[in-house]
Design an enzyme around this catalytic site. Structure first.
Site, PDB file in Angstrom:
ATOM      1  N   ASP B 391     -13.351 -33.142   5.296  1.00 42.88           N
ATOM      2  CA  ASP B 391     -12.322 -32.674   6.221  1.00 42.88           C
ATOM      3  C   ASP B 391     -11.268 -31.822   5.506  1.00 42.88           C
ATOM      4  O   ASP B 391     -11.166 -31.820   4.284  1.00 42.88           O
ATOM      5  CB  ASP B 391     -11.670 -33.890   6.880  1.00 42.88           C
ATOM      6  CG  ASP B 391     -11.043 -33.561   8.233  1.00 42.88           C
ATOM      7  OD1 ASP B 391     -11.190 -32.415   8.703  1.00 42.88           O
ATOM      8  OD2 ASP B 391     -10.417 -34.465   8.818  1.00 42.88           O
ATOM      9  N   GLU B 394      -7.133 -26.810   4.790  1.00 40.60           N
ATOM     10  CA  GLU B 394      -6.273 -25.741   5.316  1.00 40.60           C
ATOM     11  C   GLU B 394      -4.810 -25.884   4.918  1.00 40.60           C
ATOM     12  O   GLU B 394      -3.986 -25.045   5.271  1.00 40.60           O
ATOM     13  CB  GLU B 394      -6.309 -25.750   6.860  1.00 40.60           C
ATOM     14  CG  GLU B 394      -7.681 -25.784   7.475  1.00 40.60           C
ATOM     15  CD  GLU B 394      -8.181 -27.214   7.673  1.00 40.60           C
ATOM     16  OE1 GLU B 394      -7.543 -28.140   7.154  1.00 40.60           O
ATOM     17  OE2 GLU B 394      -9.209 -27.400   8.334  1.00 40.60           O
ATOM     18  N   ASP B 459     -11.398 -29.658  15.934  1.00 39.42           N
ATOM     19  CA  ASP B 459     -10.826 -30.666  16.831  1.00 39.42           C
ATOM     20  C   ASP B 459     -10.555 -30.123  18.219  1.00 39.42           C
ATOM     21  O   ASP B 459      -9.414 -29.823  18.569  1.00 39.42           O
ATOM     22  CB  ASP B 459      -9.514 -31.171  16.237  1.00 39.42           C
ATOM     23  CG  ASP B 459      -9.707 -31.767  14.845  1.00 39.42           C
ATOM     24  OD1 ASP B 459     -10.852 -32.059  14.471  1.00 39.42           O
ATOM     25  OD2 ASP B 459      -8.697 -31.933  14.144  1.00 39.42           O
TER      26      ASP B 459
END
Lengths: 669, 669
Positions: B391, B394, B459
């Protein structure tokens, strides 16, 4: 002002502080080219710019002159600086015709405060933000974090932001005691976000930039308004009391007037904005944009006005520079060819919210004259109307509109409000009614100073919100006072009620309390009169309002004096604290209180549910009006129940007797 | 590619169409200087740029070379163009060190379509909009007209907009059959709003720009991925069925697994993202960012995994490149000095939403190695974990962070996801587990192609909204396929449930229907599992899901073939219609349907309450899977009750037998 030249470098100073400067590698002017994308929806604009070139200019030749210098920037631009005492004038000769973007830097630092840029609603001190200057609707909510603003944005681009204003102007006052004025009505964006410089962006090479210094702020405003113009004195009748905003035809409007007078409200005039008829839209109650009295709603209006005059009461109406397509004057206007057109020769109709209107081409002398003589004079002044809301002026479209003057609508858009002001001024002046008639405007620009008899702060929300509520009209008055419009007032209780936001009795009374300490008191029923609080429906409120009009009329001698000072010297009626407290740092940042002349300080309650208010006093020797208690310089907290507007006067000053009298008549203890 | 030179003018053409050109007065490159203002809040960025200089470059000297030319632009820049067959490479030598903004124009017209720029969620065809390229949270709502977006913006800058993506990349494919790749990880903004040109903005002078043409799109993607890299084939076990996302510890997670298997769901793996423990925040259920199995929640996990393996089921976990301040690995990391620091030498802790974490400095070889060996290998691979969500990536801050490499965080920010991908790749590869382990990522950038085994589309909101719902994952797959990532999948049912937006059974099933026709089927319980619909709570849903996993496993032979084509040639599994229908104009604009290989067309239902769907077919001879009815080129409407995903196959093609079999086994008639 002092000019220093060294080689091709130069700087201009005022009072030992640098105003602007140039040196190789430290540009003063940037020029470039951009292509704008402008979308208008009902007076709300989305403006995007694509700047494809932006070049810092280097001096290639510098020629000192008797009073300044001439600097040549390659094949781009020639700049002439002339110094005359405290005045510095900078003129430009555009050499590269491709230039349509222009940036000029003034020297700054983190200590500098800046004010003006027209009538600003959110921030009085401009430092730290940029201010696009484009006349438009002011926005509903004006705060992207509020639900109302978001709904406004989604429903019609109408939410607005902190810089949206009906009255932008490329003029500001620096705390370093000079003003900077850019002579241009093109789109501008004054950027005060940088510490070391301010950058003034204009979408053309401006005619000139004028910078003038003084040794005090009072003197500075006098000099500034000697150049920009000043608003004339208000008619005497204004001080007789409230101007009541009422609608619905003779019976209802005059009924409200009579009921108010009976209850002890002091009244100066009755303002019926729907004198011309009404139109109901999804926004609320609006007007029939056909500027003569409505025979069914207001039968025999001229006679009714004459009767009012006998009672010492004035009558006010409403006009704006557009005519609705289904009205009689529109047909007449078409015959006289008064409307702005599209490129294909057809009429340019503007959507004002579920109805379309023609735009009077104010750049066409015959159209201007027709509207002035055959509309304003004939149907308003000649039937005895004593004033009006001269609404709008912000909606000049920029796409596909052709003006008689041949001028570019991108440059006329910001000019329109002043043209519209002048049209009203000429009508009144030519009728010999200056000083008797008062019209009030929300839109403005360079030129409004002389031609607009009174500002009103536009369409606030009916609430206490930070960016669209009661407190914004203080900022409006303070900032417009910095660019020559020292006469301001507002709709008591606010105007815009949307998305379940409803006016309360409290917001109405807090607003009225403040209005008693401004040049003019006027109510407005708002865009949705039926669902919002109206003072005349509540006996307790009428009584409280009556008291406030009593205070207002008592203040008349002071108010008249201040209005005269504004007309003679450009010292605004509502003044920022620093105007008379130059040495006090805090005075440069307070925007929720103001001086009413030199000896009175007003700190309106601008929040809900308050029973007291914190006030900053910029010097010693203040007496709190309602308790008589003395306060010295600094922060203090005073009681502020409804009706007890925090007001202070200077002990021993010339206003003391007047304020003692007010306390005797209206104090609760 | 053909280069034409005339004096100082030149142009490059592909297949007779101009790709870019220069002539005096018609610039190709602009350079300038800007100062950015970057604010990060929990992975959401507000980036403002102040460009003080932007200059069009004029060629001052042009030297033809054997394979191209060298153009000198005064003292600003030197540019070398080399042509080699269909390849054009443009390299730059920066002469003026002040330049930190760079714009390059490619020729365009209103007919051109553009695709890529990383993984885009809102618009597949990029023409008409601009796309800032900066890896970040994708946004909640991603549509300024929705309430959810507004609330997200107000609560934490998190609303997002159409261009927000975890995986931006300065690479696009033109419908004129060439790709353009800019080698730079600096902030970029590709502007496709102009008719006549596209303007590629990069916040540095890029290392090079690479443009390569081909005679077909399939060939073009092969060439592009030969350069960018390609994702390897997926492990065989993936095709065994669903990867079940379950949480809550051994008992709950394995219980859900067993219940699902008993009900007939075909299962490939169990994915427990909270294998490392959980953390409850105001956002919802989150994880303990300390990447080893949680002894209380998942006791004896290695043994449990071994038991699963015996049953032919895989186990997946979760990792990201940050370590929470209160975790054990954080302490170990501190000892090994693996975290990025502030300028003052203290640790840079990033707020991930009510908990602070250290950032592994992936530019420091020792830190990279420690995380790869001592975290990923030791605590995941070595205990038998078969895959994980890799995950984030960013959140590299750009203010006051000091990286071991000495590199500027403004240039490393967009590089981080690929570094993070490579760290996973190296761990898996060095463990000899390539082709056995699969990790899936939402963040990406140049380099992810080779180093990321599987994308997941991030998401989404748990709904059908246009900019954050089900339909956006189609766009995600199509666009990532244009830049070399042809393996994509998504959270079945979406992830983000905020502001009373709750997942319904319908949205779950529609999503699952679509997922059956993508490379990987995986569920996610979402950020608020307890209040959102979960398939295992609803027997009818489990039954329907079982059927869909049956379809998915039946498709395995086709899927494996397509995954191999992607690995060998860069032809994505989910393909835009134009890939195999170059002559059909409509095929260039459809983004809500896709080809699954050459012979299958899938048109997922992406709206609520649908019983049918309109589908565009790009050619003749399609058979509707569930009715057997034949359709020709053009629009058609097919029934689309729950479970009847609109799917078509080409009559007489090699897939016909497989699809007839699927119809026999799973058709309702």
């Amino acid at each position: 002002m002092q000019l220093n030249i060294q080689g091709t470098s130069f700087s201009v100073e005022h009072d030992g502080k640098e105003v602007f400067s140039y040196a190789p590698g430290k540009p003063l002017v940037y020029v470039g080219h951009g292509k704008e994308d402008v979308l208008m929806y009902r007076g709300n604009f989305r403006i995007e710019d694509y700047v494809d070139e932006r070049t810092p200019l280097e001096v290639t030749n510098l020629l000192p002159t008797e009073d300044g210098l001439v600097a040549t920037f390659g094949w781009e631009l020639e700049m002439t600086i002339s110094i005359n005492g405290d005045l510095c004038e900078i003129r430009f000769l555009q050499l590269n015709e491709n230039i349509n973007r222009f940036w000029f830097r003034t020297t700054s630092n983190t200590e500098e405060h800046l004010y003006g840029c027209g009538e600003q609603m959110s921030y009085f001190d401009l430092k730290g933000r940029h201010f696009p200057l484009w006349t438009s609707e002011p926005g509903v909510g004006r705060d992207k974090t509020t639900y109302i603003t978001w709904r406004g944005d989604v429903d019609g681009m109408s939410g607005g932001d902190y810089y949206h204003t009906n009255f932008p102007q490329p003029t500001y006052v620096s705390s370093n005691k000079f003003y900077v004025h850019v002579q241009s009505t093109a789109y501008a964006d004054f950027d005060f976000r940088n510490d070391a410089f301010n950058e003034l962006q204009i979408w053309e090479v401006p005619e000139f930039i004028r910078i003038e210094g003084a040794s005090s702020f009072v003197e500075l405003l006098e000099k500034e308004t000697a150049f920009l113009g000043r608003q004339p004195e208000l008619p005497e009748w204004v001080y007789n009391g409230l101007i009541i905003g009422a609608q619905g035809g003779n019976e209802r409007s005059f009924g409200i007037l009579d009921k108010s007078i009976e209850a002890g409200v002091k009244v100066a005039g009755l303002w019926c904005q729907d004198w011309c008829g009404k139109r109901v839209t999804s926004f609320g109650k609006r007007l029939q944009w056909d500027w003569k009295f409505h025979q069914e709603m207001y039968p025999n209006l001229p006679q009714k006005i004459a009767e009012l005059h006998k009672r010492g009461i004035k009558f006010l109406g409403y006009i704006n520079p557009y005519l609705v397509k289904d009205g009689a004057l529109f047909e007449e206007g078409k015959k006289h060819d008064v409307f702005a057109k599209k490129a294909d020769g057809s009429l340019y109709l503007v959507d004002f919210g579920e109805f379309d209107c023609g735009v009077i081409d104010l750049t066409k002398p015959e159209a201007y004259q027709w509207f002035k003589d055959e509309v304003i004079k004939k149907y308003s002044i000649d039937i005895g109307i004593d004033g009006w809301m001269a609404d709008f002026g912000e909606y000049l479209p920029t796409d596909d509109i052709v003006l008689a003057s041949g001028k570019d609508a991108m440059k006329e858009h910001n000019h329109w409000p002043a043209l519209w002001a002048k049209c009203n001024y000429d009508a009144v002046s030519e009728s010999g009614k200056l000083g008797e008639v008062v019209y009030f405007m929300r839109a403005g620009g360079i030129g409004s100073q002389k031609y607009c008899t009174l500002l009103w702060a536009g369409d606030q929300s009916v609430d206490f919100t930070r960016h669209d509520g009661l407190c914004t009209v203080i900022c409006a008055a303070l900032s417009s006072g910095m660019i020559g419009c020292g006469l301001n007032h507002s709709d008591i209780g606010g105007y815009t009620s949307l998305y379940d936001n409803l006016r309360t009795k409290e917001v109405f009374l807090r607003w009225a309390e403040m209005a008693a300490f401004t040049p003019v008191m006027r109510t407005h029923e708002g865009n949705r009169p039926d669902t919002n609080f109206q003072y005349y429906d509540d006996d307790d409120c009428v009584k409280r309002l009556a008291r406030l009009t009593g205070i207002y009329t008592k203040l008349a001698p002071l108010m008249k004096q201040l209005v005269k000072e504004n007309a003679d010297h450009g010292t605004p009626v509502q003044r920022p604290l620093f105007l008379h407290n130059e040495g006090d740092a805090r005075s440069y940042t307070e925007q929720f209180e103001y001086l009413l002349g030199e000896h009175v300080l007003v700190a309106p309650v601008y929040t809900e549910g308050a029973t007291e208010r914190e006030v900053y006093l910029p010097s010693d020797g203040w007496v709190h009006l309602w308790t008589g208690k003395e306060y010295g310089k600094g922060d203090c907290v005073v009681p502020a129940e409804l009706g007890d507007t925090p007001v202070f006067y200077k002990k021993g000053s010339e206003v003391e007797p007047l304020f003692r009298e007010i306390y005797e008549s209206f104090g609760t203890k």
